[in-house]
Motif scaffolding. Structure first.
Motif: not given
Ligand SMILES: Cc1cc2nc3c(=O)[nH]c(=O)nc-3n(C[C@H](O)[C@H](O)[C@H](O)COP(=O)(O)O)c2cc1C
Length: 167
Positions: A25-29, A37-41, A56-58
């Protein structure tokens, strides 16, 4: 009672975890007045159907940790098998580079979503967060979700070897 010390190396731990295939996934906010912001998760998972909850965990080392600690909502985009480039892009580079040329659309809930043909996407209320080990755990309450017939990108053993489009 407490756990015994691990009898394996962190490399062996990573390798064992890698035998569990996941989607990507890509999580964006986006905070008001700030750049998104966004990153691959790949740690995304389902938790509950009623109420609809996901997890999910960051990494605590994430450059966007302060945003995900504060934001009211975020979007989880499940990537399709064709979106390997998006997974790579959101796992490296700067914030600006990640979003450069990627079409964005505002959701009914006011969030910025990647306007791409993802396999699915979830708009989540940032319901609960807590730290365990070296990660921030995030429990999201899904307010809206959509899906497409697109096959998902599959991450396994540190690569995408189980994704049909990558074989
Ligand atoms: C397939 C894949 C899955 C990943 N899953 C996660 C994850 O679940 N949580 C996480 O914090 N980072 C994960 N990462 C690493 C982040 O995407 C990467 O470290 C990114 O550069 C973090 O960006 P940030 O520091 O701007 O948040 C993953 C990377 C890849 C390629």
């Amino acid at each position: 009672m407490s756990a015994r010390s691990p009898d394996f190396t962190s490399i062996a731990f990573r390798q064992a975890l890698g035998r569990f295939p996941t989607g990507v996934t890509v999580v964006t906010a986006c905070m008001p007045g700030e750049d998104p912001v966004g990153l691959t998760v790949s740690s995304f998972n389902s938790v509950s159907l009623d109420p609809p909850l996901v997890f999910w965990s960051l990494s605590l080392g994430s450059s966007s940790k302060s945003v995900f600690e504060r934001c009211e909502r975020y979007i989880i985009h499940v990537l399709s098998a064709e979106q390997f480039d998006i997974a790579s892009r959101f796992a490296s580079g700067t914030r600006e580079q990640r979003f450069e040329g990627v079409p964005l659309v505002r959701t009914a809930g006011g969030q910025l979503r990647l306007d791409l043909e993802c396999a699915a996407w979830f708009e989540c209320y940032n319901r609960h967060r807590f730290v365990e080990g070296d990660h921030l755990m995030l429990l999201g309450e899904v307010e809206h979700c959509e899906h497409s017939p697109a096959l998902p990108l599959i991450y396994h053993a540190g690569g995408y070897d189980l994704t049909p489009a990558r074989q």
